[in-house]
Write a protein that holds these residues in place. Structure first.
Motif, PDB file in Angstrom:
ATOM      1  N   GLY A   1      -9.245  -2.369  10.773  1.00 53.97           N
ATOM      2  CA  GLY A   1      -8.892  -2.623  12.167  1.00 53.97           C
ATOM      3  C   GLY A   1      -7.544  -2.066  12.582  1.00 53.97           C
ATOM      4  O   GLY A   1      -7.144  -2.225  13.737  1.00 53.97           O
ATOM      5  N   VAL A   2      -6.814  -1.434  11.644  1.00 59.13           N
ATOM      6  CA  VAL A   2      -5.515  -0.852  11.962  1.00 59.13           C
ATOM      7  C   VAL A   2      -5.492   0.596  11.484  1.00 59.13           C
ATOM      8  O   VAL A   2      -6.297   1.007  10.652  1.00 59.13           O
ATOM      9  CB  VAL A   2      -4.365  -1.647  11.307  1.00 59.13           C
ATOM     10  CG1 VAL A   2      -4.380  -3.097  11.776  1.00 59.13           C
ATOM     11  CG2 VAL A   2      -4.435  -1.591   9.788  1.00 59.13           C
ATOM     12  N   GLU A   3      -4.545   1.355  12.021  1.00 62.20           N
ATOM     13  CA  GLU A   3      -4.472   2.776  11.684  1.00 62.20           C
ATOM     14  C   GLU A   3      -3.277   3.122  10.807  1.00 62.20           C
ATOM     15  O   GLU A   3      -3.317   4.086  10.053  1.00 62.20           O
ATOM     16  CB  GLU A   3      -4.416   3.617  12.963  1.00 62.20           C
ATOM     17  CG  GLU A   3      -5.683   3.516  13.821  1.00 62.20           C
ATOM     18  CD  GLU A   3      -5.609   4.417  15.037  1.00 62.20           C
ATOM     19  OE1 GLU A   3      -4.559   5.088  15.225  1.00 62.20           O
ATOM     20  OE2 GLU A   3      -6.590   4.453  15.797  1.00 62.20           O
ATOM     21  N   GLY A   4      -2.207   2.355  10.924  1.00 65.66           N
ATOM     22  CA  GLY A   4      -0.969   2.707  10.251  1.00 65.66           C
ATOM     23  C   GLY A   4      -0.865   2.192   8.833  1.00 65.66           C
ATOM     24  O   GLY A   4      -1.830   1.686   8.251  1.00 65.66           O
ATOM     25  N   PRO A   5       0.325   2.289   8.259  1.00 63.23           N
ATOM     26  CA  PRO A   5       0.544   1.893   6.868  1.00 63.23           C
ATOM     27  C   PRO A   5       0.442   0.388   6.658  1.00 63.23           C
ATOM     28  O   PRO A   5       0.564  -0.396   7.604  1.00 63.23           O
ATOM     29  CB  PRO A   5       1.964   2.391   6.581  1.00 63.23           C
ATOM     30  CG  PRO A   5       2.625   2.414   7.927  1.00 63.23           C
ATOM     31  CD  PRO A   5       1.552   2.807   8.893  1.00 63.23           C
ATOM     32  N   ILE A   6       0.234   0.007   5.399  1.00 64.36           N
ATOM     33  CA  ILE A   6       0.025  -1.390   5.017  1.00 64.36           C
ATOM     34  C   ILE A   6       1.110  -1.788   4.018  1.00 64.36           C
ATOM     35  O   ILE A   6       1.453  -1.011   3.120  1.00 64.36           O
ATOM     36  CB  ILE A   6      -1.371  -1.576   4.399  1.00 64.36           C
ATOM     37  CG1 ILE A   6      -2.455  -1.249   5.429  1.00 64.36           C
ATOM     38  CG2 ILE A   6      -1.556  -3.005   3.867  1.00 64.36           C
ATOM     39  CD1 ILE A   6      -3.861  -1.152   4.842  1.00 64.36           C
ATOM     40  N   LEU A   7       1.613  -2.998   4.175  1.00 65.56           N
ATOM     41  CA  LEU A   7       2.581  -3.558   3.228  1.00 65.56           C
ATOM     42  C   LEU A   7       1.914  -4.706   2.490  1.00 65.56           C
ATOM     43  O   LEU A   7       1.482  -5.682   3.098  1.00 65.56           O
ATOM     44  CB  LEU A   7       3.820  -4.058   3.974  1.00 65.56           C
ATOM     45  CG  LEU A   7       4.867  -4.819   3.142  1.00 65.56           C
ATOM     46  CD1 LEU A   7       5.412  -3.957   2.011  1.00 65.56           C
ATOM     47  CD2 LEU A   7       5.997  -5.325   4.036  1.00 65.56           C
ATOM     48  N   ASP A   8       1.815  -4.573   1.165  1.00 62.60           N
ATOM     49  CA  ASP A   8       1.246  -5.615   0.310  1.00 62.60           C
ATOM     50  C   ASP A   8       2.404  -6.316  -0.389  1.00 62.60           C
ATOM     51  O   ASP A   8       3.033  -5.763  -1.289  1.00 62.60           O
ATOM     52  CB  ASP A   8       0.283  -4.990  -0.704  1.00 62.60           C
ATOM     53  CG  ASP A   8      -0.417  -6.027  -1.575  1.00 62.60           C
ATOM     54  OD1 ASP A   8      -0.169  -7.236  -1.377  1.00 62.60           O
ATOM     55  OD2 ASP A   8      -1.210  -5.634  -2.456  1.00 62.60           O
ATOM     56  N   ILE A   9       2.697  -7.544   0.043  1.00 62.44           N
ATOM     57  CA  ILE A   9       3.820  -8.313  -0.492  1.00 62.44           C
ATOM     58  C   ILE A   9       3.333  -9.184  -1.645  1.00 62.44           C
ATOM     59  O   ILE A   9       2.306  -9.845  -1.547  1.00 62.44           O
ATOM     60  CB  ILE A   9       4.451  -9.181   0.611  1.00 62.44           C
ATOM     61  CG1 ILE A   9       5.037  -8.280   1.699  1.00 62.44           C
ATOM     62  CG2 ILE A   9       5.525 -10.090   0.033  1.00 62.44           C
ATOM     63  CD1 ILE A   9       5.648  -9.033   2.862  1.00 62.44           C
ATOM     64  N   GLY A  10       4.088  -9.180  -2.740  1.00 57.81           N
ATOM     65  CA  GLY A  10       3.629  -9.867  -3.945  1.00 57.81           C
ATOM     66  C   GLY A  10       2.439  -9.135  -4.529  1.00 57.81           C
ATOM     67  O   GLY A  10       1.474  -9.746  -4.998  1.00 57.81           O
ATOM     68  N   ALA A  11       2.513  -7.811  -4.520  1.00 55.99           N
ATOM     69  CA  ALA A  11       1.363  -6.968  -4.876  1.00 55.99           C
ATOM     70  C   ALA A  11       0.965  -7.095  -6.337  1.00 55.99           C
ATOM     71  O   ALA A  11      -0.197  -6.848  -6.691  1.00 55.99           O
ATOM     72  CB  ALA A  11       1.673  -5.509  -4.552  1.00 55.99           C
ATOM     73  N   GLY A  12       1.905  -7.439  -7.200  1.00 55.11           N
ATOM     74  CA  GLY A  12       1.576  -7.582  -8.615  1.00 55.11           C
ATOM     75  C   GLY A  12       1.072  -6.282  -9.207  1.00 55.11           C
ATOM     76  O   GLY A  12       1.601  -5.200  -8.965  1.00 55.11           O
ATOM     77  N   SER A  13       0.010  -6.371  -9.978  1.00 53.80           N
ATOM     78  CA  SER A  13      -0.550  -5.192 -10.642  1.00 53.80           C
ATOM     79  C   SER A  13      -1.572  -4.469  -9.775  1.00 53.80           C
ATOM     80  O   SER A  13      -2.229  -3.543 -10.244  1.00 53.80           O
ATOM     81  CB  SER A  13      -1.187  -5.595 -11.978  1.00 53.80           C
ATOM     82  OG  SER A  13      -2.208  -6.558 -11.771  1.00 53.80           O
ATOM     83  N   GLY A  14      -1.702  -4.910  -8.510  1.00 52.82           N
ATOM     84  CA  GLY A  14      -2.511  -4.130  -7.579  1.00 52.82           C
ATOM     85  C   GLY A  14      -3.915  -4.622  -7.311  1.00 52.82           C
ATOM     86  O   GLY A  14      -4.768  -3.843  -6.892  1.00 52.82           O
ATOM     87  N   ARG A  15      -4.175  -5.897  -7.509  1.00 48.70           N
ATOM     88  CA  ARG A  15      -5.527  -6.410  -7.292  1.00 48.70           C
ATOM     89  C   ARG A  15      -6.016  -6.122  -5.874  1.00 48.70           C
ATOM     90  O   ARG A  15      -7.194  -5.813  -5.675  1.00 48.70           O
ATOM     91  CB  ARG A  15      -5.564  -7.914  -7.563  1.00 48.70           C
ATOM     92  CG  ARG A  15      -6.960  -8.510  -7.624  1.00 48.70           C
ATOM     93  CD  ARG A  15      -6.921  -9.988  -7.962  1.00 48.70           C
ATOM     94  NE  ARG A  15      -6.267 -10.761  -6.923  1.00 48.70           N
ATOM     95  CZ  ARG A  15      -6.909 -11.257  -5.866  1.00 48.70           C
ATOM     96  NH1 ARG A  15      -8.188 -11.052  -5.717  1.00 48.70           N
ATOM     97  NH2 ARG A  15      -6.253 -11.957  -4.957  1.00 48.70           N
ATOM     98  N   LEU A  16      -5.120  -6.194  -4.886  1.00 51.68           N
ATOM     99  CA  LEU A  16      -5.471  -5.848  -3.505  1.00 51.68           C
ATOM    100  C   LEU A  16      -5.033  -4.431  -3.156  1.00 51.68           C
ATOM    101  O   LEU A  16      -5.706  -3.742  -2.376  1.00 51.68           O
ATOM    102  CB  LEU A  16      -4.820  -6.843  -2.537  1.00 51.68           C
ATOM    103  CG  LEU A  16      -5.235  -8.308  -2.691  1.00 51.68           C
ATOM    104  CD1 LEU A  16      -4.457  -9.189  -1.721  1.00 51.68           C
ATOM    105  CD2 LEU A  16      -6.740  -8.480  -2.448  1.00 51.68           C
ATOM    106  N   THR A  17      -3.927  -3.990  -3.716  1.00 53.44           N
ATOM    107  CA  THR A  17      -3.406  -2.660  -3.399  1.00 53.44           C
ATOM    108  C   THR A  17      -4.397  -1.567  -3.760  1.00 53.44           C
ATOM    109  O   THR A  17      -4.640  -0.641  -2.969  1.00 53.44           O
ATOM    110  CB  THR A  17      -2.089  -2.414  -4.156  1.00 53.44           C
ATOM    111  OG1 THR A  17      -1.142  -3.407  -3.791  1.00 53.44           O
ATOM    112  CG2 THR A  17      -1.524  -1.045  -3.815  1.00 53.44           C
ATOM    113  N   ILE A  18      -4.971  -1.632  -4.948  1.00 52.27           N
ATOM    114  CA  ILE A  18      -5.836  -0.544  -5.424  1.00 52.27           C
ATOM    115  C   ILE A  18      -7.078  -0.383  -4.550  1.00 52.27           C
ATOM    116  O   ILE A  18      -7.417   0.752  -4.162  1.00 52.27           O
ATOM    117  CB  ILE A  18      -6.189  -0.753  -6.910  1.00 52.27           C
ATOM    118  CG1 ILE A  18      -4.921  -0.581  -7.762  1.00 52.27           C
ATOM    119  CG2 ILE A  18      -7.280   0.218  -7.362  1.00 52.27           C
ATOM    120  CD1 ILE A  18      -5.094  -0.933  -9.222  1.00 52.27           C
TER     121      ILE A  18
END
Length: 275
Positions: free
Chosen positions: A54-71
């Motif tokens: 729903g968004v076009e720009g960059p995303i900030l993942d806070i408390g990203a850890g080893s990337g469970r959501l980032t990846i």
């Protein structure tokens, strides 16, 4: 510094004649354990990917850890900044997606960071907001405000229903955790403190508990928070009343997703993100 070892774990060490060695759950050996503990958990991923669409720009993942959501976000083609206080956790993310052109890893405190740019979506998953006390959460909201683009979305998760109730009771039990050579048995101990407003969490590998041995106790202190408390705090901090929706999970865990935007049009987006 006061000990973060629960009374039950202390008693267990005394009973077997072992010596406890405290280790933060998210650093050093704790980072490897935490990755094994939650790495296969798919909860929240579907919902965060839907928000990202729903968004076009960059995303900030806070408390990203080893990337469970980032990846998963990276694999969907999004540009992601992964922020975490633990470089040990971020190192695991870097190894999982080496030299990824759409990833930036930042070692930083979610209560005090300056990235010099704004984000269309800011997420904090895995109920990580509970790591912060009230003052820390106020600082967190202010930092998000400074980094949120106009019309940008903040999304966070918190336990709900029966899961929230289970986080309000002291408990001790053994849990099987995936290991490099098969399952390993850990003692999990949760002790309520501050009148039930906080919980100490300990993990100890049972095989390490032997007379005369030094055994690592992985520790964390978390706050007991409900979605109603977070919603009230967000509104007081200048955000819109959050939309609260259930997160689809495969187990019995109950998780709630709170999504909101900055509401004060007179100060849209807050101060400059480079301030």
């Amino acid at each position: 510094m006061s000990s973060l070892i629960t009374e039950a774990v202390s008693a267990r060490f005394e009973m077997v004649g072992a010596v406890p060695k405290e280790q933060d759950l998210y650093a050093g050996d704790g980072a490897e354990f935490y990755d094994r503990l939650v790495g296969s958990d798919r909860a929240e991923i579907r919902e965060m990917l839907a928000l990202a669409r729903g968004v076009e720009g960059p995303i900030l993942d806070i408390g990203a850890g080893s990337g469970r959501l980032t990846i998963p976000l990276l694999r969907s083609g999004r540009r992601v900044t992964a922020l975490d206080l633990s470089d040990d956790m971020l190192s695991r993310l870097r190894r999982a997606v080496p030299d990824h052109p759409m990833l930036e890893c930042v070692v930083g405190d979610m209560r005090d960071f300056t990235l010099g740019r704004r984000f269309d979506l800011v997420i904090i998953g895995a109920t990580s907001i509970t790591l912060l006390d009230r003052v820390g959460r106020s600082r967190f909201y202010a930092n998000v405000r400074r980094h949120l683009a106009a019309g940008g979305v903040l999304a966070m998760t918190v336990a709900g229903g029966g899961s929230a109730a289970s986080l309000s009771m002291s408990t001790d039990r053994v849990v099987a955790i995936p290991g490099p050579d098969g399952e390993e048995i850990y003692l999990f101990s949760q002790q309520m403190e501050a009148g039930g407003a906080e919980r100490l969490v300990n993990w100890v590998r049972v095989a390490d508990l032997a007379e005369g041995s030094e055994a690592t106790v992985l520790t964390s202190r978390l706050r007991v928070l409900g979605h109603d408390t977070l919603a009230r705090e967000l509104i007081e901090a200048g955000f819109a009343a959050p939309v609260i929706s259930p997160v689809r999970t495969t187990g019995r865990d109950e998780i709630l997703l709170l999504t909101t935007t900055w509401a004060r049009t007179s100060d849209a987006g807050g101060r400059d993100a480079s301030d």
